[in-house]
Design a protein around this motif. Structure first.
Motif, PDB file in Angstrom:
ATOM      1  N   UNK A 500      65.368  12.611   2.468  1.00 16.59           N
ATOM      2  CA  UNK A 500      64.223  13.364   2.986  1.00 16.59           C
ATOM      3  C   UNK A 500      63.089  12.408   3.353  1.00 16.59           C
ATOM      4  N   UNK A 501      62.811  11.434   2.485  1.00 21.08           N
ATOM      5  CA  UNK A 501      61.756  10.450   2.769  1.00 21.08           C
ATOM      6  C   UNK A 501      62.045   9.695   4.056  1.00 21.08           C
ATOM      7  N   UNK A 502      63.268   9.272   4.224  1.00 20.12           N
ATOM      8  CA  UNK A 502      63.647   8.514   5.424  1.00 20.12           C
ATOM      9  C   UNK A 502      63.554   9.387   6.680  1.00 20.12           C
ATOM     10  N   UNK A 503      64.032  10.620   6.575  1.00 18.57           N
ATOM     11  CA  UNK A 503      64.101  11.494   7.747  1.00 18.57           C
ATOM     12  C   UNK A 503      62.739  11.975   8.213  1.00 18.57           C
ATOM     13  N   UNK A 504      61.800  12.155   7.301  1.00 24.10           N
ATOM     14  CA  UNK A 504      60.511  12.763   7.669  1.00 24.10           C
ATOM     15  C   UNK A 504      59.362  11.763   7.664  1.00 24.10           C
ATOM     16  N   UNK A 505      59.656  10.473   7.621  1.00 18.96           N
ATOM     17  CA  UNK A 505      58.599   9.463   7.531  1.00 18.96           C
ATOM     18  C   UNK A 505      57.660   9.534   8.739  1.00 18.96           C
ATOM     19  N   UNK A 506      56.389   9.412   8.444  1.00 21.80           N
ATOM     20  CA  UNK A 506      55.341   9.330   9.452  1.00 21.80           C
ATOM     21  C   UNK A 506      54.448   8.144   9.105  1.00 21.80           C
ATOM     22  N   UNK A 507      53.474   7.891   9.944  1.00 15.83           N
ATOM     23  CA  UNK A 507      52.512   6.836   9.652  1.00 15.83           C
ATOM     24  C   UNK A 507      51.234   7.448   9.108  1.00 15.83           C
ATOM     25  N   UNK A 508      50.550   6.684   8.276  1.00 14.77           N
ATOM     26  CA  UNK A 508      49.198   7.052   7.858  1.00 14.77           C
ATOM     27  C   UNK A 508      48.193   6.132   8.554  1.00 14.77           C
ATOM     28  N   UNK A 509      48.681   5.400   9.562  1.00 14.16           N
ATOM     29  CA  UNK A 509      47.846   4.555  10.429  1.00 14.16           C
ATOM     30  C   UNK A 509      47.228   3.371   9.683  1.00 14.16           C
ATOM     31  N   UNK A 510      47.894   2.896   8.658  1.00 22.51           N
ATOM     32  CA  UNK A 510      47.377   1.766   7.886  1.00 22.51           C
ATOM     33  C   UNK A 510      48.219   0.517   8.108  1.00 22.51           C
TER      34      UNK A 510
END
Length: 584
Positions: A500-510
Motif C-alpha cells: 500500500x505504501x509503495x502503490x500510493x506514495x506521493x510527495x510532500x514537496x520536501x
C-alpha cells in the motif's frame, strides 16, 4: 584619517544596518522599490554578490548580505505581491495545482511516476506550501557543524517577521487528541522545537488566513544596495579560463529576461571576497552547476556542455524526497479550513500531519491533467497509464466540503536517487529519480505511520469527524482507487501495508540533495574545486530537517549571510590596516 577612527565609524555604520530592522521601501501592495522586471536590467552590471534564486534561502541571504555589500538577486519567477489573494489559505490547493505557463508552481513528474512541483516565484516554496513552521532537530544542526547561538538568533530573525501561532480550532484539536490517544505522546503544546510527541507548530499564515513568505524577509534589506530582478532566467555561471593547475573562479552569470534579451552580471572586481551564490533549490542548483560545466564530465559532454570546468561526479547525486501517504476522511460535521498545525513526531521516524476543509484530491483539474500528459512523454511512463487512471473520473468534480486528510511523512529518508540533465534548457525540468521506499527502513516507517493514522481515525478523540460505520481500513481503499501517482498498482486479495505504501506514495514537496555537504560543497558551502562560488539552499541537505524544512532553509540563508559578512569584515579590516601601514 587615523585607522582606528576609520574602523570606529565603519562599525557604527554596520551596527546601524544590523539593528535598524524597519527598512521597508515598498508600497501598500508590498512591491519593493528595488524589485524590478528583468527587462529593465542593463546589458552588463556589477555587484559584490550575485544570488541565483530569490526563494526560501535566497531572500534571507540577500537581505542579510545587503547590509554591507551590493547584492543582485535573480529570480526566474514573478512576485507574490502581484496577486496576494492567491496566497491566502483558502486558495492553497488552487495555487499549488495551477501548472499553467508562468504560474507560481511548475509541475514535474519524477522518473518514479510521482507528481511534484517546483516554485517559480519570489519567496520560493514559502509561497505555495502548507505553511507549517518547525525548527530542525538538534542532531541535524550538530551534523552540519552550526554554532547553536547563531542558529537560534537566525531562527528568531525569521520568526519575528513572518511566523504565527495557529488558532487550534475544532478539527485540528480533535486530530491532536487522536494522536495522543494513538500513543504519540507527550502533549508538548505549542512549540517551534522538534520534540518527540504531539505538538502545535508555527505557521506562516496569520489569523486572517493571509500568507507571509520569505519575500517578506526582504523588508530587512538595505534598499540602497540591493536589486531584485524578476523573470530573470539564469542560463550559465561564468568562470575564468583555467590555466595549468589554476582553480577555476566564478566571475558572473548570463541571464535572460522574459523578452528573450540576454544580460550579463559580473562580480565587482575591486573585492576578492565577492561571490556568486546558488540558492535556486534542490532541482535548479545542481542543474545549473551542470549546465555551467561543473558535474560528471562524461554526462556533461554527452549533452554538449562545453567547456567542462570541473569533473565532480557527485553533482546531482544524493537526491531524496520524503515520501508521503495520505488518508482522506469525510466528516459528518463542518470543518474549518486548516493546513498543517498539529503534528505527531513519532519515535519510529514517521511524522503524522493533517489538514481540513480542502480538496479531497490533487488530480481533479483539467489543467493539472494536461500538464501531466505533456510531461509524461518525457519520462519512462507510457501515456496509456494516464488514461487508465483518469478516464473513469468526473473531471468536473470539485470536492471541497466536509473532510480531513491525515498524512504520514517518512523521516530521512534513507532511499536516495539522482538528477541528470534531460536537455540544456535551464527552464525545463531535468530528469529526477528519488527511488521512493527503496530502503527497507523507509518502508517500515511508512507501515508504522499508516498504522498510527488508522488508530487516530478510530480514536474517541477524533470520532466527531468520522462517519459511524466507516472503518479506517475502508478509507485506505479509497486512496487505492485514486490516481495519486503514475505507478502500477499491485492489488492482491491479501491487504499488505508495505505494498500500500509503495502503490500510493506521493510527495510532500520536501525534496533535497544534489549539492550535498561534503560532496559538492564544503562546511562553508563553497563549491569544492572552484573559487567564488557557493551553494546555500536545500540541495546541500543530507536529509530534510525537522518535520518541515522551510524554517531551517530560511534560517540557513540568514545564518550563512551573517557568517559571510563577519568574514568580510575581518578580511576588510586586515586589508585596510595593511593599507594604512603602507601609507605610513
Amino acid at each position: 584619517m587615523d585607522f582606528h577612527i576609520f574602523r570606529f565609524f565603519h562599525l557604527i555604520l554596520v551596527a546601524v544596518f544590523i539593528f535598524h530592522d524597519s527598512w521597508c521601501y515598498c508600497d501598500e501592495a508590498g512591491n519593493y522599490s528595488f524589485m524590478k522586471n528583468a527587462t529593465s536590467a542593463p546589458t552588463l552590471s556589477h555587484f559584490d554578490y550575485i544570488i541565483i534564486g530569490g526563494g526560501t534561502a535566497g531572500c534571507a541571504l540577500a537581505a542579510t548580505l545587503s547590509r554591507d555589500a551590493t547584492v543582485l538577486v535573480l529570480e526566474r519567477g514573478g512576485s507574490p505581491y502581484d496577486n496576494p489573494a492567491a496566497t491566502d489559505i483558502g486558495n492553497f490547493a488552487n495555487t499549488l495545482l495551477d501548472v499553467t505557463p508562468n504560474s507560481w508552481s511548475q509541475l514535474f513528474v519524477s522518473e518514479d511516476g510521482v507528481y511534484n512541483s517546483r516554485a517559480r516565484v519570489l519567496g520560493g516554496g514559502t509561497v505555495i506550501n502548507a505553511g507549517f513552521y518547525s525548527r530542525g532537530e538538534e542532531d541535524f544542526m550538530k551534523e552540519a557543524g552550526w554554532d547553536r547561538e547563531e542558529v537560534e538568533a537566525a531562527y528568531e530573525w525569521v520568526e519575528k517577521k513572518m511566523v504565527f501561532e495557529p488558532p487550534a480550532k475544532g478539527w485540528q484539536s480533535a486530530f491532536r487528541d487522536g494522536l495522543l490517544e494513538a500513543g504519540v505522546s507527550p502533549n508538548n503544546g505549542f512549540t517551534f522545537g522538534h520534540i518527540n510527541g504531539t505538538k502545535f507548530g508555527g505557521t506562516i499564515f496569520d489569523r486572517d488566513g493571509h500568507r507571509h513568505t520569505a519575500a517578506n524577509l526582504l523588508e530587512y534589506a538595505n534598499p540602497n544596495t540591493i536589486v531584485v530582478y524578476l523573470h530573470a532566467s539564469v542560463h550559465k555561471i561564468l568562470f575564468t579560463t583555467t590555466k595549468g593547475n589554476q582553480r577555476p573562479k566564478a566571475y558572473g552569470v548570463i541571464f535572460e529576461d522574459a523578452s528573450g534579451v540576454v544580460h550579463k552580471a559580473e562580480l565587482a572586481t575591486q573585492d576578492s571576497m565577492n561571490e556568486v551564490i546558488l540558492s535556486a533549490g534542490a532541482i535548479a542548483s545542481p542543474q545549473l552547476l551542470m549546465l555551467s560545466g561543473v558535474g560528471p564530465a562524461a554526462h556533461l559532454k554527452a549533452y554538449g556542455v562545453n567547456p567542462v570546468i570541473l569533473d565532480n561526479p557527485m553533482v546531482g547525486q544524493g537526491m531524496a524526497d520524503n515520501p508521503m501517504n495520505p488518508v482522506f476522511i469525510p466528516s459528518p460535521e463542518p470543518v474549518e479550513v486548516s493546513l498543517v498545525q498539529a503534528v505527531g513526531i513519532t519515535k519510529f521516524g514517521s511524522y503524522i500531519e493533517g489538514g481540513s476543509g480542502l480538496s479531497l484530491s490533487i488530480s481533479l483539474t483539467r489543467s493539472f491533467l494536461d500538464g501531466v500528459l505533456k510531461l509524461v512523454k518525457k519520462t519512462k511512463f507510457p501515456t496509456h497509464l494516464i488514461s487508465k487512471f483518469f478516464e473513469p473520473l468526473d473531471l468536473r468534480l470539485n470536492v471541497t466540503a466536509k473532510a480531513g486528510v491525515i498524512i504520514q511523512k517518512t523521516d530521512g529518508p534513507f532511499s536516495r536517487g539522482h538528477l541528470e540533465l534531460r536537455n540544456t534548457d535551464p527552464n525545463d525540468n531535468p530528469s529526477v529519480t528519488f527511488n521512493y521506499y527503496q530502503d527497507p527502513e523507509d518502508l517500515n516507517k511508512c507501515v508504522e505511520g499508516i498504522s498510527t493514522i488508522m488508530k487516530v481515525i478510530e480514536s474517541k478523540g477524533y470520532s466527531k469527524y468520522k462517519y459511524d460505520g466507516v472503518s479506517a481500513r475502508g478509507l485506505l481503499d479509497i486512496i487505492l482507487a485514486l490516481p495519486t501517482n503514475l505507478r502500477a498498482r499491485h492489488i492482491t486479495s491479501a491487504f499488505d501495508l508495505k505494498q500500500y505504501c509503495k502503490d500510493t506514495v506521493m510527495t510532500i514537496y520536501h525534496y533535497h540533495g544534489g549539492c550535498q555537504l561534503g560532496k559538492v560543497v564544503d562546511n562553508d558551502y563553497k563549491v569544492l574545486g572552484v573559487d567564488a562560488l557557493r551553494v546555500i539552499d536545500g540541495s546541500t541537505f543530507l536529509k530534510s530537517p525537522g518535520t518541515n524544512p522551510q524554517a531551517t532553509t530560511m534560517m540557513l540563508g540568514r545564518y550563512m549571510g551573517q557568517k559571510i559578512l563577519q568574514k568580510r569584515t575581518i578580511i576588510r579590516g586586515k586589508e585596510e590596516e595593511e593599507t594604512v601601514k603602507t601609507e605610513l
